[in-house]
Enzyme design. Structure first.
Site, PDB file in Angstrom:
ATOM      1  N   SER A 123       0.826  -1.215   0.000  1.00  0.00           N
ATOM      2  CA  SER A 123       0.000   0.000   0.000  1.00  0.00           C
ATOM      3  C   SER A 123       0.854   1.255   0.000  1.00  0.00           C
ATOM      4  O   SER A 123       0.347   2.325  -0.328  1.00  0.00           O
ATOM      5  CB  SER A 123      -0.955   0.041   1.190  1.00  0.00           C
ATOM      6  N   HIS A 144      -3.785  -4.066  -5.424  1.00  0.00           N
ATOM      7  CA  HIS A 144      -4.003  -3.539  -4.067  1.00  0.00           C
ATOM      8  C   HIS A 144      -5.425  -3.825  -3.611  1.00  0.00           C
ATOM      9  O   HIS A 144      -6.387  -3.242  -4.121  1.00  0.00           O
ATOM     10  CB  HIS A 144      -3.717  -2.032  -4.050  1.00  0.00           C
ATOM     11  N   GLU A 156      -7.289  -2.183  -6.714  1.00  0.00           N
ATOM     12  CA  GLU A 156      -6.532  -1.295  -7.597  1.00  0.00           C
ATOM     13  C   GLU A 156      -5.484  -2.114  -8.350  1.00  0.00           C
ATOM     14  O   GLU A 156      -4.729  -2.877  -7.740  1.00  0.00           O
ATOM     15  CB  GLU A 156      -5.852  -0.204  -6.770  1.00  0.00           C
ATOM     16  N   ASN A 194      -6.346   5.678  -1.363  1.00  0.00           N
ATOM     17  CA  ASN A 194      -5.686   6.333  -0.232  1.00  0.00           C
ATOM     18  C   ASN A 194      -5.313   7.783  -0.536  1.00  0.00           C
ATOM     19  O   ASN A 194      -5.194   8.604   0.369  1.00  0.00           O
ATOM     20  CB  ASN A 194      -4.450   5.541   0.207  1.00  0.00           C
TER      21      ASN A 194
HETATM   22  P1  NAI Z   1       0.246  -9.573   8.212  1.00  0.00           P
HETATM   23  O1  NAI Z   1       1.328  -9.215   9.139  1.00  0.00           O
HETATM   24  O2  NAI Z   1      -1.112  -9.866   8.746  1.00  0.00           O
HETATM   25  O3  NAI Z   1       0.689 -10.838   7.344  1.00  0.00           O
HETATM   26  C1  NAI Z   1       1.936 -10.959   6.723  1.00  0.00           C
HETATM   27  C2  NAI Z   1       2.262 -12.438   6.562  1.00  0.00           C
HETATM   28  O4  NAI Z   1       3.397 -12.552   5.723  1.00  0.00           O
HETATM   29  C3  NAI Z   1       2.604 -13.152   7.873  1.00  0.00           C
HETATM   30  O5  NAI Z   1       1.839 -14.335   7.987  1.00  0.00           O
HETATM   31  C4  NAI Z   1       4.087 -13.451   7.749  1.00  0.00           C
HETATM   32  O6  NAI Z   1       4.471 -14.652   8.396  1.00  0.00           O
HETATM   33  C5  NAI Z   1       4.244 -13.555   6.254  1.00  0.00           C
HETATM   34  N1  NAI Z   1       5.611 -13.296   5.778  1.00  0.00           N
HETATM   35  C6  NAI Z   1       6.452 -12.313   6.164  1.00  0.00           C
HETATM   36  N2  NAI Z   1       7.593 -12.385   5.439  1.00  0.00           N
HETATM   37  C7  NAI Z   1       7.453 -13.417   4.566  1.00  0.00           C
HETATM   38  C8  NAI Z   1       8.266 -13.964   3.557  1.00  0.00           C
HETATM   39  N3  NAI Z   1       9.475 -13.463   3.304  1.00  0.00           N
HETATM   40  N4  NAI Z   1       7.797 -15.022   2.857  1.00  0.00           N
HETATM   41  C9  NAI Z   1       6.574 -15.539   3.103  1.00  0.00           C
HETATM   42  N5  NAI Z   1       5.753 -15.058   4.062  1.00  0.00           N
HETATM   43  C10 NAI Z   1       6.181 -13.997   4.777  1.00  0.00           C
HETATM   44  O7  NAI Z   1       0.197  -8.385   7.145  1.00  0.00           O
HETATM   45  P2  NAI Z   1      -1.045  -7.847   6.286  1.00  0.00           P
HETATM   46  O8  NAI Z   1      -1.799  -6.836   7.053  1.00  0.00           O
HETATM   47  O9  NAI Z   1      -1.756  -9.020   5.717  1.00  0.00           O
HETATM   48  O10 NAI Z   1      -0.290  -7.034   5.122  1.00  0.00           O
HETATM   49  C11 NAI Z   1       0.382  -7.685   4.075  1.00  0.00           C
HETATM   50  C12 NAI Z   1       0.666  -6.696   2.958  1.00  0.00           C
HETATM   51  O11 NAI Z   1      -0.553  -6.138   2.499  1.00  0.00           O
HETATM   52  C13 NAI Z   1       1.555  -5.520   3.345  1.00  0.00           C
HETATM   53  O12 NAI Z   1       2.343  -5.179   2.233  1.00  0.00           O
HETATM   54  C14 NAI Z   1       0.542  -4.428   3.650  1.00  0.00           C
HETATM   55  O13 NAI Z   1       1.087  -3.141   3.474  1.00  0.00           O
HETATM   56  C15 NAI Z   1      -0.496  -4.717   2.583  1.00  0.00           C
HETATM   57  N6  NAI Z   1      -1.855  -4.213   2.860  1.00  0.00           N
HETATM   58  C16 NAI Z   1      -2.403  -4.341   4.106  1.00  0.00           C
HETATM   59  C17 NAI Z   1      -3.685  -3.891   4.344  1.00  0.00           C
HETATM   60  C18 NAI Z   1      -4.326  -4.052   5.696  1.00  0.00           C
HETATM   61  O14 NAI Z   1      -5.381  -3.420   5.926  1.00  0.00           O
HETATM   62  N7  NAI Z   1      -3.783  -4.842   6.595  1.00  0.00           N
HETATM   63  C19 NAI Z   1      -4.501  -3.243   3.274  1.00  0.00           C
HETATM   64  C20 NAI Z   1      -3.855  -3.246   1.981  1.00  0.00           C
HETATM   65  C21 NAI Z   1      -2.567  -3.685   1.816  1.00  0.00           C
END
Ligand code: NAI
Length: 504
Positions: A123, A144, A156, A194
């Protein structure tokens, strides 16, 4: 049901909040989905959670039992990227860290087929910067999603600088196959949703900074008068001030300190104090003891001897006269409160520009419909008896009244004009087409209308007047009208009208 040509094998890397939602969306739509997480067992847990969600949906009659069985059978869990070797699309939803994402993309390039698309759910990072670490950046794009993914029906599709056009087209088709609306966005800070959402926060905070009224009153007026589902402070508490504060700073810096996005100095001390919002139990509101908004002070009695003169040019002159009832007078008297309805300026400027006695002048916002909620403000010199007369008069109907301190454009005018202006700038910069922009805001931000359509409803010329008034009174370049808006307003065109073609 998808036919075999439409069915894709989608890889999802990262089984956290977003990854789970993305797995659910694609599996429910009939695609095969492989889920990978670096933490052993995390992908399996995610699929179990998605399976349980399918059971719930079936029990509620919102998903067909056969479709749920097929979707469950189409999902597989892996602890290693090697499990993604047959994917036609891989969506990365891991930690928001450029170097970690670049490493994963580099590994993926060696595993997936040559024609597979690699997409990131970032994001705040640049898609082009993630792609720049790849051997074939033309197949890298942004995809996105919004949280919760199955319910937020917009995605997006972001083209990095080197992304091939057919990659964007394929992604749009794939998103459409899930029933979500695909929005094509340029690789610019905040993409569309955003970026378009900045106005509500920045202007809400600016109004609070100026001590126009409390955050509770700002939220209430924007909900009741403008139709926002939540006010800016309620939204900040929901998303978390620590997260939103970082986004505000990032977008301001990424747009080279554009004044429209200038963050508020009210935010850092609150983050430092741990007032992050719902998740910390206290933000702008307190959540532990269920403290909610105060209902506002009761209206005063109408003061003896005061009469009410309504500016005949006021847009709601007739309604206001009816509210004033027997106190209304056709010619201002020595003891009349003088009611005006300015656009884009404060009550002080309105009084001085009309040659009215500032000590007796009060202003009522003409923008919201008076039957929903009424907002009034006084000049810095208005005497209490005239303020009370204005308040008592406005409180004489069914609608509530919010009395605020002097503010150019009250609350609604300045917030809505800023929202429309930012959207006009998005259109001007070609970050999204007008249709995509309008749908992105409606679906991604839940506003009652698309921002340019909203501007049309207020009237483009009126929005321009409000912005020019705001800029004149404050001297702040954040209010300078976007050329897209100014041109269409002056030409009498809809803000939705696209740029005409430059050639046949
Ligand atoms: P999260 O922390 O809930 O999940 C991330 C997951 O990725 C974890 O299960 C972790 O173990 C895993 N992980 C980390 N490094 C890894 C790797 N090298 N290889 C494989 N797995 C790996 O994070 P979330 O909230 O799901 O966010 C994920 C992405 O989505 C980020 O880039 C965030 O900016 C983006 N995003 C998040 C939103 C939200 O509302 N939470 C909305 C839109 C985008």
């Amino acid at each position: 049901m998808l036919n075999t040509d439409q069915q894709q094998t989608v890889g999802v890397v990262g089984a956290g909040t977003m990854g789970r939602g993305i797995v659910q969306l694609f599996a429910a739509a009939g695609h095969r989905v492989h889920c990978v997480d670096a933490v052993p067992g995390a992908a399996r847990d995610a699929l179990d959670a998605v399976g349980a969600m399918f059971d719930t949906l079936v029990a509620k009659g919102r998903m067909d039992a056969d479709a749920a069985r097929l979707a469950r059978g189409a999902m597989s869990a892996h602890d290693d990227l090697a499990g993604l070797a047959d994917c036609t699309l891989v969506i990365e939803a891991i930690v928001e860290d450029l170097s970690v994402k670049r490493t994963v993309f580099g590994d993926l390039e060696r595993i997936v087929p040559r024609e597979a698309i690699l997409a990131t759910n970032t994001s705040s990072l640049m898609v082009s910067e993630i792609a720049a670490g790849c051997e074939r950046p033309e197949r890298v794009a942004g995809l996105h999603f919004f949280n919760p993914v199955p319910l937020m029906r917009v995605v997006e599709v972001i083209a990095g600088v080197r992304t091939a056009p057919d990659v964007v087209a394929r992604l749009r088709t794939l998103v459409a196959s899930t029933g979500h609306r695909a929005i094509a966005a340029a690789d610019q800070p905040g993409f569309v949703v955003n970026h378009a959402g900045r106005g509500l926060y920045t202007e809400g905070l600016r109004i609070l900074e100026e001590q126009v009224c409390t955050h509770v009153e700002i939220d209430r007026v924007l909900r009741l008068s403008a139709g926002f589902r939540m006010g800016p402070f309620e939204l900040l508490d929901l998303t978390g001030l620590d997260v939103s504060g970082r986004v505000m700073e990032a977008i301001y810096e990424q747009f080279q300190q554009e004044p429209r996005f200038r963050p508020s100095s009210l935010v850092p001390p609150r983050i430092a104090a741990g007032l992050h919002g719902r998740k910390s139990g206290e933000g702008w509101y307190r959540y532990q003891d269920c403290e909610r908004e105060d209902a506002g002070l009761p209206a005063p009695a109408f003061p003896d001897g005061v009469s009410v003169w309504i500016d005949p040019e006021a847009p709601d002159a007739e309604r206001l006269c009816a509210l004033a009832g027997s106190h209304a007078v056709g010619q201002a008297e020595a003891d009349s409160v003088l009611i005006v309805q300015p656009w884009g300026v404060d009550a002080t400027t309105a009084a001085l520009e009309r040659g009215l006695d500032a000590a007796r002048t009060g202003a009522v916002d003409p923008l919201p419909r008076l039957d929903r909620h009424r907002t009034a403000m006084m000049t810095a010199a208005t005497l209490p008896r005239y303020r009370d007369a204005a308040h008592a008069m406005l409180a004489s109907g069914d609608a509530g009244v919010t009395m605020i301190a002097d503010s150019p454009g009250f609350i609604c005018q300045r917030v809505l004009a800023v929202v429309v202006n930012i959207a006009a700038n998005i259109a001007q910069r070609g970050i999204a087409t007008v249709d995509d922009l309008e749908d992105a805001v409606r679906l991604g931000l839940g506003y009652p209308d698309g921002p340019l359509g909203w501007g049309d409803a207020i009237g483009p010329a009126r929005v321009l007047t409000i912005l020019e008034g705001l800029q004149r009174v404050t001297g702040d370049p954040r209010y300078r009208p976007a050329p897209w808006l100014a041109r269409r307003a002056r030409l009498g065109l809809s803000l939705l009208s696209p740029e005409p073609a430059r050639h046949d």
